[in-house]
Design a protein around this motif. Structure first.
Motif, PDB file in Angstrom:
ATOM      1  N   GLU B  89      14.083  69.407  33.049  1.00 28.71           N
ATOM      2  CA  GLU B  89      15.402  69.978  33.332  1.00 28.71           C
ATOM      3  C   GLU B  89      16.480  69.121  32.684  1.00 28.71           C
ATOM      4  O   GLU B  89      16.465  67.909  32.790  1.00 28.71           O
ATOM      5  CB  GLU B  89      15.638  70.035  34.844  1.00 28.71           C
ATOM      6  N   ILE B  90      17.406  69.780  31.996  1.00 27.53           N
ATOM      7  CA  ILE B  90      18.492  69.054  31.337  1.00 27.53           C
ATOM      8  C   ILE B  90      19.813  69.556  31.920  1.00 27.53           C
ATOM      9  O   ILE B  90      20.355  70.554  31.448  1.00 27.53           O
ATOM     10  CB  ILE B  90      18.502  69.298  29.809  1.00 27.53           C
ATOM     11  N   PRO B  91      20.344  68.891  32.899  1.00 30.30           N
ATOM     12  CA  PRO B  91      21.560  69.380  33.538  1.00 30.30           C
ATOM     13  C   PRO B  91      22.754  69.349  32.590  1.00 30.30           C
ATOM     14  O   PRO B  91      22.891  68.425  31.795  1.00 30.30           O
ATOM     15  CB  PRO B  91      21.768  68.414  34.720  1.00 30.30           C
ATOM     16  N   VAL B  93      23.542  70.962  29.936  1.00 33.12           N
ATOM     17  CA  VAL B  93      23.398  71.456  28.568  1.00 33.12           C
ATOM     18  C   VAL B  93      22.833  72.875  28.639  1.00 33.12           C
ATOM     19  O   VAL B  93      21.746  73.073  29.173  1.00 33.12           O
ATOM     20  CB  VAL B  93      22.464  70.556  27.741  1.00 33.12           C
ATOM     21  N   PHE B  98      21.395  74.284  23.533  1.00 32.55           N
ATOM     22  CA  PHE B  98      20.251  73.414  23.274  1.00 32.55           C
ATOM     23  C   PHE B  98      19.390  73.980  22.147  1.00 32.55           C
ATOM     24  O   PHE B  98      19.033  73.302  21.183  1.00 32.55           O
ATOM     25  CB  PHE B  98      19.431  73.293  24.562  1.00 32.55           C
ATOM     26  N   VAL B 142      19.463  73.969  30.706  1.00 34.17           N
ATOM     27  CA  VAL B 142      18.064  74.017  30.295  1.00 34.17           C
ATOM     28  C   VAL B 142      17.133  73.748  31.488  1.00 34.17           C
ATOM     29  O   VAL B 142      17.167  72.658  32.070  1.00 34.17           O
ATOM     30  CB  VAL B 142      17.780  72.978  29.187  1.00 34.17           C
ATOM     31  N   ASN B 143      16.383  74.747  31.840  1.00 33.05           N
ATOM     32  CA  ASN B 143      15.348  74.651  32.885  1.00 33.05           C
ATOM     33  C   ASN B 143      15.843  74.304  34.290  1.00 33.05           C
ATOM     34  O   ASN B 143      15.060  74.266  35.234  1.00 33.05           O
ATOM     35  CB  ASN B 143      14.252  73.636  32.499  1.00 33.05           C
TER      36      ASN B 143
END
Ligand SMILES: Nc1ncnc2c1ncn2[C@@H]1O[C@H](COP(=O)(O)OP(=O)(O)OP(=O)(O)O)[C@@H](O)[C@H]1O
Ligand SMILES: [Mg+2]
Lengths: 438, 245
Positions: B89-91, B93, B98, B142-143
């Motif tokens: 998980e990319i908080p 972005v 991405f 992202v995720n």
């Protein structure tokens, strides 16, 4: 007698030797009172609740001499070039070691009704703006550093926006510490009368390689129906100890919008407090900092909801690298009278790799029953697996780091009202990230 | 395109891969099966360049180059894609930003022009249909907060956009319901071509009903102990791994 006491005494002695005199003026009476308060209070220790997470012993013990006008080095326009904002349309006033520098200042493009001058021009006679307001908002009864600043205030900056003046060009106050091993006490007074509007930027920089101690105080009054944008940019060296107190008083239907940006400093403590002293007030206290090496950054905010129907917004974001440490204390006081208060606070941190650390302490004191108060804190981490995810998609390390960090800081950066400042903040943020990787 | 020779790798001083040999040609689908902890993800990560793993012996050549010399981003730019077993998980972005950045970095590295926002949106719309991904997921971080299935679907969506030469799917099927499984498999099959190859890491023969492998390898304690055609997968499903020990 411990070292703290010895140094307290030293500063008091200096006060008596260098600056006492002309006691007849009201201004000097305040200073004298501040000096005796400082003597009484001494430097705070971590036993004091408000200083629990920040130990200033290194400042108290260090041997700083007090800045004097006659010792302030000559600084050229070329020297301060890096501190100027690109494409800046407004006025600028420059202080070296706390003393006004006329040849570096450029007071233009603002209404001639506005006063933008060193405080010292107003110590005597005239409208008595300074005498009337000094230490009324930034009180020093229980604030040792503010007392110290007040005792040694000789010059400083006065911004006076008279009633009904709307100034869209900004005012940039630049404070530069240029003498090493020196204590400077920058002082700013920003007075906005009813129905006015202004944008003021304070920025702090260093022009020497030695340790310095910058102890600044800013007093702000925001009149009725008045809107003030106020930004503080601190971009000092990693040898600067920076203690600051920004105190605001807001009248009915005023709007105070602020953000504090911290990119430098070794030990940094920013106090900001606003009193919502009327109805229908809005207040925004934002903050963004990025710390590296062993920097210690302490943000201490206090919002005093004294009257009904006011709102406050607080958003702090910190990016911590290396072994740096962050502290956030956010106090919100809602007094019994302050029904229909709407207060929001949020404090988020991003820890990049290593051993950075954050202490956060929200503190809500609510004595009214019909209010909305929310607070939230998060700590995120950029770990190896997030970084690998970016890289496995073809995005190099440096780009990944700037994407992540920028995303994190974006909300505060896009909120900056002035384009020149926004560009600078964006640049400094990415620059700190880059130099960290280099 | 890929020649793995006697590859040994360890993490935290512990040897996980103990001499892997694997040869993959364009157009092929290789399935890698094996019990938990046998080193399947380790192999996938080592091929993608994850730095925590230390390669202690052996070689990997990729289109004639020494793959182990390249940084993870360089491998991605050269067409290697890892669909993560546990997508990260990319908080903050957004998914779409991405992915566009990823695509443009890959294009730049290959001397191609960056794709503009409009063309990009048009292109990804098609790919989203392919994996039946909800549009709302595009603008989310992202995720972040994605369900297990959504994360896996997002991996395949990224693969569809980035069009890798060698895709490594690390248990993309686990946690998927039967519909999602079919969608993911359709995605993989649509993207299949004579030029690219796929490594499918899985525990279940059911995925191989949809993605027909040319070869099945059994990884056991860091070594490939048996290789065969797709019928080997059935055998494993029936007998488990014990008979191979
Ligand atoms: N960071 C690590 N530190 C120590 N041991 C590790 C680390 N990462 C993996 N391992 C060990 O390496 C071995 C192989 O792990 P790997 O993830 O490659 O297995 P796998 O075949 O993918 O298993 P699964 O089917 O459960 O996904 C395991 O014993 C695991 O505990
Ligand atoms: Mg695995």
């Amino acid at each position: 007698m411990n070292l703290n006491d010895k140094n307290t005494e030293k500063y008091i002695k200096a006060f008596e030797t260098y600056f006492n005199g002309s006691v007849s003026q009201p201004f000097h009476k305040v200073r004298q009172q501040a000096a005796s308060n400082f003597e009484k209070l001494g430097f705070p220790t971590t036993k004091k609740e408000e200083w629990r997470f920040t130990n200033i012993a290194s400042i108290a013990k260090a041997d700083f001499k007090i800045a004097e006008k006659k010792n302030a080095p000559t600084v050229s326009l070329e020297d301060i070039e890096p501190f100027l904002l690109a494409n800046w349309q407004g006025a600028r006033i420059v202080f070296i070691d706390g003393f006004y520098s006329e040849h570096l200042s450029d007071i233009k493009n603002i209404s001639d009704k506005i006063t933008l001058e060193p405080l010292s021009s107003h110590f005597e006679g005239k409208a008595g703006l300074v005498n009337k307001n000094l230490s009324k908002i930034a009180t020093f009864d229980d604030e040792a550093f503010t007392a110290l600043n007040t005792a040694f205030t000789t010059e400083g900056c006065l911004v006076h926006i008279p009633a009904k003046v709307v100034e869209n060009n900004g005012i940039h106050i630049i404070h530069i510490a240029a003498s090493g091993r020196t204590l400077t006490n920058p002082r700013n007074m920003i007075l906005c009368e009813d129905n006015s509007q202004a944008l003021v930027i304070e920025s702090y920089h260093t022009l020497c390689t030695d340790d310095v101690f910058v102890n600044s105080v800013t007093e702000i009054s925001v009149g009725e129906n008045t809107r003030l944008y106020h930004y503080k940019l601190q971009d000092e060296s990693l040898k600067s100890n920076h203690i600051s107190n920004v105190a605001i008083n807001q009248k009915s239907n005023s709007n105070y919008i602020s953000a504090s940006f911290i990119f430098g400093g070794k030990l940094v403590r920013n106090n900001i407090s606003t009193k919502l002293d009327g109805e229908g007030i809005s207040s925004t206290l934002n903050g963004l900092y990025i710390s590296r090496e062993d920097q210690h950054i302490d943000n201490n905010t206090f919002i005093d909801h004294a009257k009904p129907h006011c709102e406050s917004h607080e958003l702090y974001r910190g990016i911590l690298m290396d072994k740096s440490k962050g502290v956030f204390s956010g106090k919100i006081l809602v007094r019994q009278d302050a029904q229909k208060t709407d207060a929001k606070q949020s404090n988020n941190c991003l820890l990049l790799y290593e051993d950075a650390q954050i202490d956060a302490k929200p503190q809500l004191e609510i004595y009214a029953d019909d209010v909305k108060c929310t607070h939230g804190a998060t700590v995120g981490q950029l770990d190896e697996s997030a970084m690998f995810y970016f890289r496995a998609r073809g995005i190099p390390k440096e780009k990944a780091l700037s994407m992540l960090t920028y995303a994190f800081a974006e909300e505060i950066i896009t909120g900056i009202k002035d384009d020149s400042l926004r560009d600078r903040v964006e640049y400094l943020l990415l620059d700190r990230l880059k130099s960290h990787q280099a | 395109m890929l020649e793995v020779k006697d590859l040994k790798a360890s993490i935290a001083g512990k040897e996980i891969l103990r001499g892997i040999n694997l040869s993959i040609k364009p157009g092929e689908v290789h399935a890698i099966m094996g019990p938990n902890g046998s080193g399947k993800s380790t192999l996938a990560n080592v091929l993608s360049g994850r730095e925590e793993y230390e390669v202690t012996a052996g070689s990997v050549s990729y289109f004639g180059d020494d793959l182990l010399e390249f940084a993870p981003e360089e491998r991605a730019q050269k067409g290697i894609f890892l669909a993560f077993q546990y997508p990260v998980e990319i908080p903050g972005v957004s998914n779409v930003y991405f992915l566009r950045t990823a695509l443009n970095e890959i294009r730049k590295a290959n001397g191609e022009e960056e794709i503009d926002a409009a063309a990009f949106l048009k292109m990804i719309r098609k790919k989203m249909e392919l994996v039946e991904m909800e549009k709302a997921l595009l603008n989310r971080s992202v995720n972040e907060g994605f369900s297990g299935g959504e994360k896996k679907r997002n991996e395949i969506f990224q693969m569809a956009v980035l069009e890798p030469k060698l895709a490594i799917l690390d248990e993309t099927d686990s946690g998927l319901d039967i519909d999602a499984l079919r969608v993911v498999a359709d995605g993989v099959n649509t993207l299949k071509s004579k030029e690219n190859a796929t490594i499918v890491v899985t525990h279940y023969q059911r995925l191989l009903d949809y993605i027909i492998p040319d070869f099945v390898h059994v990884l056991y304690k860091g070594q490939i102990v048996k290789s065969g055609g797709k019928e080997l997968a059935f055998e494993l499903e029936e007998k488990g791994y014990d008979w191979l020990k």
